[in-house]
Design an enzyme around this catalytic site. Structure first.
Site, PDB file in Angstrom:
ATOM      1  N   ARG A   7       0.924  -1.143  -0.117  1.00  0.00           N
ATOM      2  CA  ARG A   7      -0.027  -0.056   0.023  1.00  0.00           C
ATOM      3  C   ARG A   7       0.814   1.229   0.060  1.00  0.00           C
ATOM      4  NH1 ARG A   7      -2.827  -3.612   1.490  1.00  0.00           N
ATOM      5  NH2 ARG A   7      -0.663  -4.375   2.470  1.00  0.00           N
ATOM      6  N   THR A   8       1.899   1.289   0.864  1.00  0.00           N
ATOM      7  CA  THR A   8       2.452   2.804   0.963  1.00  0.00           C
ATOM      8  C   THR A   8       3.273   2.985  -0.126  1.00  0.00           C
ATOM      9  OG1 THR A   8       2.585   2.203   3.327  1.00  0.00           O
ATOM     10  CG2 THR A   8       3.826   3.916   2.606  1.00  0.00           C
TER      11      THR A   8
ATOM     12  N   HIS B  57       4.617   5.744  11.744  1.00  0.00           N
ATOM     13  CA  HIS B  57       4.157   5.718  10.288  1.00  0.00           C
ATOM     14  C   HIS B  57       3.251   6.802  10.197  1.00  0.00           C
ATOM     15  CE1 HIS B  57       3.067   4.080   6.332  1.00  0.00           C
ATOM     16  NE2 HIS B  57       2.688   2.694   6.633  1.00  0.00           N
TER      17      HIS B  57
ATOM     18  N   ARG C 156      10.747   3.793   3.861  1.00  0.00           N
ATOM     19  CA  ARG C 156      10.541   2.838   4.590  1.00  0.00           C
ATOM     20  C   ARG C 156      11.984   2.143   5.071  1.00  0.00           C
ATOM     21  NH1 ARG C 156       5.519  -1.299   4.609  1.00  0.00           N
ATOM     22  NH2 ARG C 156       4.750   1.028   5.089  1.00  0.00           N
TER      23      ARG C 156
ATOM     24  N   LYS D  81      25.903  -3.398   0.027  1.00  0.00           N
ATOM     25  CA  LYS D  81      27.330  -3.436   0.015  1.00  0.00           C
ATOM     26  C   LYS D  81      27.715  -2.601   1.419  1.00  0.00           C
ATOM     27  CE  LYS D  81      26.636  -2.786  -5.086  1.00  0.00           C
ATOM     28  NZ  LYS D  81      26.821  -1.783  -5.682  1.00  0.00           N
TER      29      LYS D  81
HETATM   30  N1   CP Z   1      -0.187   0.211   5.786  1.00  0.00           N
HETATM   31  C1   CP Z   1       0.943  -0.191   5.341  1.00  0.00           C
HETATM   32  O1   CP Z   1       1.956   0.301   5.494  1.00  0.00           O
HETATM   33  O2   CP Z   1       0.989  -1.348   4.241  1.00  0.00           O
HETATM   34  P1   CP Z   1       2.063  -1.868   3.629  1.00  0.00           P
HETATM   35  O3   CP Z   1       2.845  -2.347   4.502  1.00  0.00           O
HETATM   36  O4   CP Z   1       1.674  -2.830   2.392  1.00  0.00           O
HETATM   37  O5   CP Z   1       2.682  -0.601   2.836  1.00  0.00           O
END
Ligand code: CP
Length: 313
Positions: free
Chosen positions: A51-52, A129, A101, A80
């Site tokens: 999603r993100t 998040h 991320r 590396k």
């Molecule tokens: N909600 C969320 O962060 O989903 P993903 O891990 O798929 O990005």
């Protein structure tokens, strides 16, 4: 230059204005279709995501911009031994804005210290998040018209759940919020969040073990996954993974206008039979993430004035 690393990097007013922009984009997406022409988003994903990452990419493409990046650490020079600081120095020359991320708490913050472009935390370990929180607030506002006065039950892995931590931090800034923290003993909300965020807010809160005990009171039920990847041993994960499974039967006592949210992905914690219930809004919630991220990209690139304080409209 502003970054979004922690939900509190934006004031409540800035957050509300950004969510308002997300609404406008949702209503008239064509008006925004070329606002990012010539701009590039870097998606630096050192940890898996559906999603993100895809909603960030969709957001930039829908704004007329382009995207580059990687979707796992294994296909980057992190393998590396390259540092996050050096990675973002490079990407600052390749892109205009970056979403990162990382499995390590604090990595996007470190990146922001070395970056020449805005950095967005797309989830760091079990920490924060913030763009999921924007998505969650957007969904709550659309369902209820406002966030103030909400009674919310956060259920599942409240210890490692970064979406939960960020959402709590943001929700305490609204009026008359009531929290029920529903978890097994081992997955309770970390004490630093209770002591530093929840208690000073003066909002009502309670820790409970059974979702059934509080179901009739809830406006929002925020389900979460027990995250295998955050456990140190498989035995504990297996013991706790099915602590909560939301079924049609459990919803019988719930309000008619309850909203069931989940940041997704889900495993077993919401039975598929619930998906058809009008109170299940988790797929709508995920779709809303695109409009929120469009609003965020425009804001951090300085292409939409009047969202951040100190900017003229
Ligand atoms: N909600 C969320 O962060 O989903 P993903 O891990 O798929 O990005």
């Amino acid at each position: 230059m502003r970054h979004l690393i922690d939900p509190l990097d934006f004031t409540r007013q800035e957050t509300d204005r950004l969510l308002g922009l997300g609404e406008k984009i949702l209503e008239s997406p064509q008006k925004y279709a070329h606002r990012c022409d010539g701009k590039i988003l870097g998606t630096l994903f050192f940890e898996p995501s559906t999603r993100t990452r895809l909603s960030f990419e969709s957001a930039m493409l829908r704004l007329g911009g382009q995207v580059l990046g990687f979707s796992d650490a294994g296909s980057s020079s992190a393998t590396k031994g390259e540092s996050v600081a050096d990675t973002i120095r490079m990407v600052s020359g390749y892109a205009d804005i970056a979403a990162m991320r990382h499995f390590k708490e604090g990595a996007p913050f470190v990146a922001s210290q070395y970056s020449r472009i805005p950095v967005i935390n797309a989830g760091d370990g079990g920490h924060q998040h913030p763009t999921q929180t924007l998505t969650d607030l957007f969904t709550i506002r659309r369902r209820r018209g406002k966030v103030d006065g909400v009674t919310i039950g956060l259920c599942g892995d409240l210890k490692f759940g970064r979406t939960v931590h960020s959402l709590i931090k943001s929700l305490v800034r609204y009026e008359n919020v009531r929290f029920y923290f529903i978890s097994p003993e081992e997955l309770r909300v970390p004490s630093y969040i209770l002591k530093e965020v929840v208690m000073p807010s003066g909002h009502q809160w309670e820790e409970v073990r059974a979702m059934e005990d509080v179901m009739p009171e809830l406006d929002i039920l925020y389900m979460t996954r027990v995250q295998r990847e955050r456990f140190f041993n498989e035995e504990d994960y297996v013991r706790l993974k099915d602590s909560y499974i939301l079924t049609k039967d459990k919803l019988r006592a719930a309000k008619k206008d309850l909203s069931i949210l989940h940041p997704l992905p889900r495993v077993n914690e919401i039975a598929p039979e619930v998906d058809g219930d009008p109170r299940a809004v988790y797929f709508e919630q995920a779709r809303g993430g695109v409009f929120v991220r469009m609003a965020l990209i425009l804001t951090l690139l300085g292409l939409e004035k009047g969202i951040l304080s100190g900017e003229g409209a």
